[in-house]
Design an enzyme around this catalytic site. Sequence first.
Site, PDB file in Angstrom:
ATOM      1  N   TYR A   1       0.878  -1.178   0.000  1.00 39.64           N
ATOM      2  CA  TYR A   1       0.000   0.000   0.000  1.00 39.64           C
ATOM      3  C   TYR A   1       0.917   1.231   0.000  1.00 39.64           C
ATOM      4  O   TYR A   1       1.344   1.751   1.033  1.00 39.64           O
ATOM      5  CB  TYR A   1      -0.967  -0.015   1.175  1.00 39.64           C
ATOM      6  CG  TYR A   1      -1.996  -1.130   1.078  1.00 39.64           C
ATOM      7  CD1 TYR A   1      -2.182  -1.817  -0.123  1.00 39.64           C
ATOM      8  CD2 TYR A   1      -2.781  -1.502   2.168  1.00 39.64           C
ATOM      9  CE1 TYR A   1      -3.117  -2.842  -0.228  1.00 39.64           C
ATOM     10  CE2 TYR A   1      -3.718  -2.525   2.067  1.00 39.64           C
ATOM     11  CZ  TYR A   1      -3.870  -3.195   0.868  1.00 39.64           C
ATOM     12  OH  TYR A   1      -4.798  -4.208   0.762  1.00 39.64           O
TER      13      TYR A   1
ATOM     14  N   HIS B   1      -0.881 -12.285   0.253  1.00 44.48           N
ATOM     15  CA  HIS B   1      -1.721 -11.304  -0.451  1.00 44.48           C
ATOM     16  C   HIS B   1      -2.542 -11.911  -1.587  1.00 44.48           C
ATOM     17  O   HIS B   1      -3.726 -11.584  -1.748  1.00 44.48           O
ATOM     18  CB  HIS B   1      -0.839 -10.160  -0.975  1.00 44.48           C
ATOM     19  CG  HIS B   1      -1.572  -8.872  -1.126  1.00 44.48           C
ATOM     20  ND1 HIS B   1      -1.005  -7.653  -0.869  1.00 44.48           N
ATOM     21  CD2 HIS B   1      -2.827  -8.591  -1.516  1.00 44.48           C
ATOM     22  CE1 HIS B   1      -1.882  -6.693  -1.078  1.00 44.48           C
ATOM     23  NE2 HIS B   1      -2.995  -7.241  -1.479  1.00 44.48           N
TER      24      HIS B   1
ATOM     25  N   SER C   1     -12.860  -4.088   0.079  1.00 46.55           N
ATOM     26  CA  SER C   1     -13.655  -3.202  -0.797  1.00 46.55           C
ATOM     27  C   SER C   1     -15.149  -3.361  -0.486  1.00 46.55           C
ATOM     28  O   SER C   1     -15.959  -3.547  -1.398  1.00 46.55           O
ATOM     29  CB  SER C   1     -13.372  -3.489  -2.273  1.00 46.55           C
ATOM     30  OG  SER C   1     -12.001  -3.319  -2.560  1.00 46.55           O
ATOM     31  N   PRO C   2     -15.549  -3.273   0.792  1.00 51.01           N
ATOM     32  CA  PRO C   2     -16.930  -3.612   1.159  1.00 51.01           C
ATOM     33  C   PRO C   2     -17.972  -2.608   0.675  1.00 51.01           C
ATOM     34  O   PRO C   2     -19.160  -2.933   0.628  1.00 51.01           O
ATOM     35  CB  PRO C   2     -16.888  -3.652   2.694  1.00 51.01           C
ATOM     36  CG  PRO C   2     -15.778  -2.718   3.041  1.00 51.01           C
ATOM     37  CD  PRO C   2     -14.744  -2.905   1.973  1.00 51.01           C
TER      38      PRO C   2
ATOM     39  N   GLY D   1     -17.560  -1.258  -2.309  1.00 53.97           N
ATOM     40  CA  GLY D   1     -17.425  -1.304  -3.766  1.00 53.97           C
ATOM     41  C   GLY D   1     -16.090  -0.841  -4.296  1.00 53.97           C
ATOM     42  O   GLY D   1     -15.828  -0.922  -5.488  1.00 53.97           O
TER      43      GLY D   1
ATOM     44  N   GLY E   1     -12.790   2.172  -4.625  1.00 53.89           N
ATOM     45  CA  GLY E   1     -12.619   3.613  -4.834  1.00 53.89           C
ATOM     46  C   GLY E   1     -13.560   4.238  -5.851  1.00 53.89           C
ATOM     47  O   GLY E   1     -13.982   5.385  -5.685  1.00 53.89           O
TER      48      GLY E   1
ATOM     49  N   LEU F   1     -16.615   2.607  -7.425  1.00 52.99           N
ATOM     50  CA  LEU F   1     -18.049   2.285  -7.348  1.00 52.99           C
ATOM     51  C   LEU F   1     -18.717   2.864  -6.103  1.00 52.99           C
ATOM     52  O   LEU F   1     -19.920   3.150  -6.120  1.00 52.99           O
ATOM     53  CB  LEU F   1     -18.238   0.763  -7.392  1.00 52.99           C
ATOM     54  CG  LEU F   1     -17.881   0.121  -8.739  1.00 52.99           C
ATOM     55  CD1 LEU F   1     -17.894  -1.398  -8.627  1.00 52.99           C
ATOM     56  CD2 LEU F   1     -18.843   0.583  -9.829  1.00 52.99           C
TER      57      LEU F   1
HETATM   58  N1  LIG Z   1      -6.553  -8.174  -0.157  1.00 47.96           N
HETATM   59  C1  LIG Z   1      -6.673  -7.437  -1.231  1.00 47.96           C
HETATM   60  O1  LIG Z   1      -6.292  -7.843  -2.348  1.00 47.96           O
HETATM   61  C2  LIG Z   1      -7.300  -6.083  -1.116  1.00 47.96           C
HETATM   62  C3  LIG Z   1      -7.703  -5.365  -2.262  1.00 47.96           C
HETATM   63  C4  LIG Z   1      -8.307  -4.121  -2.087  1.00 47.96           C
HETATM   64  C5  LIG Z   1      -8.502  -3.622  -0.796  1.00 47.96           C
HETATM   65  N2  LIG Z   1      -8.079  -4.320   0.292  1.00 47.96           N
HETATM   66  C6  LIG Z   1      -8.265  -3.800   1.680  1.00 47.96           C
HETATM   67  O2  LIG Z   1      -9.627  -3.453   1.855  1.00 47.96           O
HETATM   68  C7  LIG Z   1      -9.717  -2.089   2.244  1.00 47.96           C
HETATM   69  C8  LIG Z   1     -10.964  -1.450   1.681  1.00 47.96           C
HETATM   70  O3  LIG Z   1     -11.014  -1.599   0.297  1.00 47.96           O
HETATM   71  P1  LIG Z   1     -10.983  -0.346  -0.713  1.00 47.96           P
HETATM   72  O4  LIG Z   1     -10.283   0.772  -0.054  1.00 47.96           O
HETATM   73  O5  LIG Z   1     -10.527  -0.903  -2.014  1.00 47.96           O
HETATM   74  O6  LIG Z   1     -12.513  -0.059  -0.962  1.00 47.96           O
HETATM   75  P2  LIG Z   1     -13.776   0.440  -0.099  1.00 47.96           P
HETATM   76  O7  LIG Z   1     -13.475   0.382   1.353  1.00 47.96           O
HETATM   77  O8  LIG Z   1     -14.950  -0.323  -0.598  1.00 47.96           O
HETATM   78  O9  LIG Z   1     -13.948   1.933  -0.614  1.00 47.96           O
HETATM   79  C9  LIG Z   1     -12.958   2.857  -0.436  1.00 47.96           C
HETATM   80  C10 LIG Z   1     -13.446   4.272  -0.525  1.00 47.96           C
HETATM   81  O10 LIG Z   1     -14.827   4.396  -0.228  1.00 47.96           O
HETATM   82  C11 LIG Z   1     -15.054   5.600   0.467  1.00 47.96           C
HETATM   83  N3  LIG Z   1     -15.827   5.291   1.681  1.00 47.96           N
HETATM   84  C12 LIG Z   1     -15.653   4.238   2.505  1.00 47.96           C
HETATM   85  N4  LIG Z   1     -16.543   4.280   3.515  1.00 47.96           N
HETATM   86  C13 LIG Z   1     -17.279   5.402   3.318  1.00 47.96           C
HETATM   87  C14 LIG Z   1     -18.351   6.003   4.020  1.00 47.96           C
HETATM   88  N5  LIG Z   1     -18.845   5.448   5.127  1.00 47.96           N
HETATM   89  N6  LIG Z   1     -18.870   7.155   3.526  1.00 47.96           N
HETATM   90  C15 LIG Z   1     -18.372   7.708   2.386  1.00 47.96           C
HETATM   91  N7  LIG Z   1     -17.361   7.199   1.681  1.00 47.96           N
HETATM   92  C16 LIG Z   1     -16.806   6.054   2.140  1.00 47.96           C
HETATM   93  C17 LIG Z   1     -13.712   6.174   0.867  1.00 47.96           C
HETATM   94  O11 LIG Z   1     -13.516   7.347   0.113  1.00 47.96           O
HETATM   95  P3  LIG Z   1     -12.474   8.507   0.570  1.00 47.96           P
HETATM   96  O12 LIG Z   1     -11.164   7.968   0.202  1.00 47.96           O
HETATM   97  O13 LIG Z   1     -12.915   9.667  -0.224  1.00 47.96           O
HETATM   98  O14 LIG Z   1     -12.636   8.678   2.057  1.00 47.96           O
HETATM   99  C18 LIG Z   1     -12.750   5.075   0.518  1.00 47.96           C
HETATM  100  O15 LIG Z   1     -11.525   5.495   0.020  1.00 47.96           O
HETATM  101  C19 LIG Z   1      -8.439  -1.461   1.713  1.00 47.96           C
HETATM  102  O16 LIG Z   1      -8.160  -0.252   2.366  1.00 47.96           O
HETATM  103  C20 LIG Z   1      -7.456  -2.554   1.983  1.00 47.96           C
HETATM  104  O17 LIG Z   1      -7.082  -2.534   3.359  1.00 47.96           O
HETATM  105  C21 LIG Z   1      -7.512  -5.548   0.150  1.00 47.96           C
END
Ligand SMILES: NC(=O)c1ccc[n+]([C@@H]2O[C@H](COP(=O)([O-])OP(=O)(O)OC[C@H]3O[C@@H](n4cnc5c(N)ncnc54)[C@H](OP(=O)(O)O)[C@@H]3O)[C@@H](O)[C@H]2O)c1
Length: 291
Positions: free
Chosen positions: A55, A129, A209-210, A212, A214, A216
């Site tokens: 990251y 990973h 990515s719960p 959706g 960055g 979606l």
């Molecule tokens: N194992 C793997 O291969 C893998 C892959 C991807 C992700 N991950 C892990 O999963 C975590 C989450 O996944 P992700 O960051 O891809 O996607 P995500 O949590 O589904 O979405 C990320 C974005 O959604 C926005 N968001 C989240 N909660 C919100 C809320 N309550 N209200 C408004 N906007 C909100 C945030 O925007 P802003 O940035 O504008 O605040 C955030 O950057 C990552 O940080 C990482 O630790 C793991």
Amino acid sequence: MRMRPLGPAAPQVSAIGFGGMPLSIQDRPDERQAVDVIHAALGAGMTLIDTADVYCLDDNDIGHNERLIAKALSSWPTSRDSIIVATKGGMIRPDGRWQRRGSPEHLAAACDRSLRALGVERIDLYQFHAPDTAVPFEDSVAALAALREEGKIRWVGLSNVSVAQIQAAQAIVEVTTVQNRLSPFFREALETGVVKYCRENGIGFLAYSPVGGGRLNKKLPAHPEARSIGDRHKVSAHAVVLAWVLARAPNVIAIPGARTVAHALDSAAAAELVLEPEELEVIDRADFSTA
Ligand SMILES: NC(=O)c1ccc[n+]([C@@H]2O[C@H](COP(=O)([O-])OP(=O)(O)OC[C@H]3O[C@@H](n4cnc5c(N)ncnc54)[C@H](OP(=O)(O)O)[C@@H]3O)[C@@H](O)[C@H]2O)c1
């Protein structure tokens, strides 16, 4: 904060954990804001932080998110023992691309780097990973088992795996968690039986990515069903989606990312939101187009 078991022989953690990735990839905030966001998540009761060595922006920046988390924890008053930091190894970022690298040599070196970046003698949860087709999966898992034997990691996790791969890993080492993508937009972890298998085996399922991801997640405030259920409960559409994710099974822990304090607090509050069965069905049936 609602708590859930992390996995076999591991403690309970907050049902919503903090996903560190957006704080260290492109469009990342400055360090001061990033530390504030992590502190807000901890202050709201999150006791699990998910990170990875990759990251960061590229291979010259490996460990950015781990160093950031270490910095935030060093200025946080609560004992570090009450917070579980889950990191990962098994990828590289040449020129900013994401590439799998699952060789035992890479994993051993990556783990040592993560120990230094996090400033700890033992990593709480170390996750492989993603399976690397160039390396037998069992060899990668055996490398994690060896790191555990050496005392460098406490619990072993897997990420981006199938049921067959979880079973293959279990023949080598105790698997504490599995981290795969899960949201109403992407339901393959449900369809392929990974969530069910983890539930039946006491393995914690970390939903990544719960909301959706960055791109979606930005559709959610205008999503008709999520918004209308959110209006009824006076919460955000994001919170509705997180509550739907948590309702998939009692072993599911969601790890949303955030770049702002407001988003981190909104996600933390979603742990308390319990939707009615009819509301969950509405989200089940709603259109979550990924276009
Ligand atoms: N194992 C793997 O291969 C893998 C892959 C991807 C992700 N991950 C892990 O999963 C975590 C989450 O996944 P992700 O960051 O891809 O996607 P995500 O949590 O589904 O979405 C990320 C974005 O959604 C926005 N968001 C989240 N909660 C919100 C809320 N309550 N209200 C408004 N906007 C909100 C945030 O925007 P802003 O940035 O504008 O605040 C955030 O950057 C990552 O940080 C990482 O630790 C793991």
